[in-house]
Enzyme design. Sequence first.
Site, PDB file in Angstrom:
ATOM      1  N   ARG A   1       6.211  -5.373  -3.809  1.00 45.94           N
ATOM      2  CA  ARG A   1       5.301  -5.277  -4.954  1.00 45.94           C
ATOM      3  C   ARG A   1       3.982  -4.699  -4.442  1.00 45.94           C
ATOM      4  O   ARG A   1       3.816  -4.450  -3.259  1.00 45.94           O
ATOM      5  CB  ARG A   1       5.137  -6.606  -5.704  1.00 45.94           C
ATOM      6  CG  ARG A   1       5.282  -7.887  -4.971  1.00 45.94           C
ATOM      7  CD  ARG A   1       4.159  -8.224  -4.017  1.00 45.94           C
ATOM      8  NE  ARG A   1       2.872  -8.059  -4.656  1.00 45.94           N
ATOM      9  CZ  ARG A   1       1.752  -7.806  -4.004  1.00 45.94           C
ATOM     10  NH1 ARG A   1       1.732  -7.675  -2.690  1.00 45.94           N
ATOM     11  NH2 ARG A   1       0.619  -7.657  -4.638  1.00 45.94           N
ATOM     12  N   GLY A   2       3.055  -4.507  -5.402  1.00 48.20           N
ATOM     13  CA  GLY A   2       1.798  -3.843  -5.045  1.00 48.20           C
ATOM     14  C   GLY A   2       1.957  -2.360  -5.343  1.00 48.20           C
ATOM     15  O   GLY A   2       2.957  -1.744  -4.933  1.00 48.20           O
TER      16      GLY A   2
ATOM     17  N   ASP B   1      -3.656  -1.051 -10.614  1.00 53.57           N
ATOM     18  CA  ASP B   1      -2.325  -0.458 -10.823  1.00 53.57           C
ATOM     19  C   ASP B   1      -2.425   0.876 -11.546  1.00 53.57           C
ATOM     20  O   ASP B   1      -1.549   1.726 -11.411  1.00 53.57           O
ATOM     21  CB  ASP B   1      -1.434  -1.425 -11.594  1.00 53.57           C
ATOM     22  CG  ASP B   1      -0.988  -2.546 -10.677  1.00 53.57           C
ATOM     23  OD1 ASP B   1      -1.748  -3.508 -10.503  1.00 53.57           O
ATOM     24  OD2 ASP B   1       0.094  -2.419 -10.079  1.00 53.57           O
TER      25      ASP B   1
ATOM     26  N   ASN C   1      -4.814  -3.994 -13.939  1.00 53.21           N
ATOM     27  CA  ASN C   1      -4.537  -4.704 -12.688  1.00 53.21           C
ATOM     28  C   ASN C   1      -3.947  -6.063 -13.056  1.00 53.21           C
ATOM     29  O   ASN C   1      -3.816  -6.400 -14.239  1.00 53.21           O
ATOM     30  CB  ASN C   1      -5.820  -4.857 -11.857  1.00 53.21           C
ATOM     31  CG  ASN C   1      -5.523  -5.370 -10.454  1.00 53.21           C
ATOM     32  OD1 ASN C   1      -4.702  -4.779  -9.729  1.00 53.21           O
ATOM     33  ND2 ASN C   1      -6.136  -6.465 -10.061  1.00 53.21           N
TER      34      ASN C   1
HETATM   35  O1  MRU Z   1       2.707  -7.687  -9.771  1.00 51.57           O
HETATM   36  P1  MRU Z   1       2.176  -7.153  -8.469  1.00 51.57           P
HETATM   37  O2  MRU Z   1       2.106  -8.171  -7.397  1.00 51.57           O
HETATM   38  O3  MRU Z   1       2.860  -5.880  -8.048  1.00 51.57           O
HETATM   39  O4  MRU Z   1       0.675  -6.745  -8.833  1.00 51.57           O
HETATM   40  C1  MRU Z   1      -0.121  -6.178  -7.828  1.00 51.57           C
HETATM   41  C2  MRU Z   1      -1.510  -5.931  -8.259  1.00 51.57           C
HETATM   42  O5  MRU Z   1      -1.892  -6.155  -9.391  1.00 51.57           O
HETATM   43  C3  MRU Z   1      -2.414  -5.273  -7.256  1.00 51.57           C
HETATM   44  O6  MRU Z   1      -3.730  -5.665  -7.464  1.00 51.57           O
HETATM   45  C4  MRU Z   1      -2.302  -3.751  -7.400  1.00 51.57           C
HETATM   46  O7  MRU Z   1      -0.980  -3.340  -7.390  1.00 51.57           O
HETATM   47  C5  MRU Z   1      -3.043  -3.043  -6.335  1.00 51.57           C
HETATM   48  S1  MRU Z   1      -2.298  -3.245  -4.750  1.00 51.57           S
HETATM   49  C6  MRU Z   1      -3.252  -2.353  -3.654  1.00 51.57           C
END
Ligand code: MRU
Length: 343
Positions: free
Chosen positions: A45-46, A233, A243
Site C-alpha cells: 500500500r502507499g 494519493d 489522502n
Molecule cells: O490506504 P493506504 O495505506 O494505501 O493509504 C496511504 C496514504 O494515504 C498515504 O498517505 C499516501 O498513499 C501517500 S504514501 C507516500
Amino acid sequence: MIKPLIWENNVLKLIDQRKLPLTEVYVDVTNLEECFDSIKDMVVRGAPLIGFTALWGMVLDIKNNPSYKFDDIKKSADYLKSARPTAVNLAYEVDRAVKLAEDSLETYEQRLRVFAQDQMDLLFEHNLAMAKIAEKDLKEKFGDKKLRLMTLCNTGALACGPMGTALGVISHLASQGKIEMVYASETRPYLQGGRLTAYELCKEKIPHKITVEGAFSYILESNLVDAIFIGADRIVKNGDTANKIGSSTLAIVAKYYGVPFYVVAPTSSFDLNSSTGDEIEIELRPEEEILNALSSRIAPKESHALNPSFDVTRAKNITGIICEKGLISAPISSENLLKIVEA
Ligand code: MRU
C-alpha cells in the site's frame, strides 16, 4: 533498511504489510492476478509503492505471455489500474509503461524492467529533495528548535521504497537531531500509522507516540505539535488533496488552532487533468474492515459500516504543498501550483 519490494530471480517479493510489525514475511508475486490482489488486499500500500508494484506486475505479465500484442498490454494495464482508484501514482506509472509499448514491443520486457528500477531510484532523489525543502521552511519558521511533528497513516519507506515523503521529512530531520517528538495517528483500515509508521520510527529510533484520530483536537489544543506533515494519493490542479481518511479533519482542526499543515508528495502524485477535489474518486473499501477486528466480528451482526479509505483536504486548509520542484505556499491556487509543478 526496510525493503518493502524486492525483484529477485524474476519474482516480485512484497513484504506483507498487513502482518507488520509482528511478522516480517515476504509474499511471492508471480503473475498479473497476484499483483492485482496484493494491491487490492493491501499486502502492499502507499501511493508510490502501489505504482511500482504495478510496473513489476506488468513485467511479470510480459514474461508469462511473450507473444503479447499491444492490446493485451493495454488490457492488463487497465485491470491493474482498477485495483485501487484514488492514488494517481498507480495510473501514472502504468500509463507510462503502456506508452513504452506503444513506441515498440521490441525488447519491451527489458525496457520495462529498466524503467521500473529507474522510477524507484528517481523517487528516492525526489523524496530527499522534498525533505530538504521542508527542512529549509521549518528553519525559517522555527529556527533551531527541536520539533514536535504529527503525521497520519504511513508515508515512509513502506509506502515508497527507499525513503518516504512526509515520513521522509521526519526521518531526515531526525538524522540532523532536530526531532523532539512525533505523533503518529493510528489510521484505518489496518492501523497503518500505529503499526507501520511506528515500526519505521522504532527502526530509526525516533521518539514517538501513537495517537487515535479522535485525539486531533485534544493534541493540537494542548499545543503539543509544531507542524503536521502528511502524504498524498492525488493532488489536483487547485491543490485539493486526497489522502488517507482523517486527513481533512486534521487539516480543519489544524487551521482552527493555527498549526501549519503540510502535504509532501512527488509530482507523480499530481493529477493536473482534474480541476478540483470533487473530481477525485474516493475508494470505498469492504465494510468487514470496520465490522471486524483481528479477524473476529466485533459489531452486532445486523450492523453495516461505511468505509471510505480517503478524504479530500481542501487547498484552503493547507499551509504548503511540497514537491521535488519546490514549495507551493498558501494561499494555494491553480496558478501558483502550476508555476511550481510545470517549471
Ligand atoms: O490506504 P493506504 O495505506 O494505501 O493509504 C496511504 C496514504 O494515504 C498515504 O498517505 C499516501 O498513499 C501517500 S504514501 C507516500
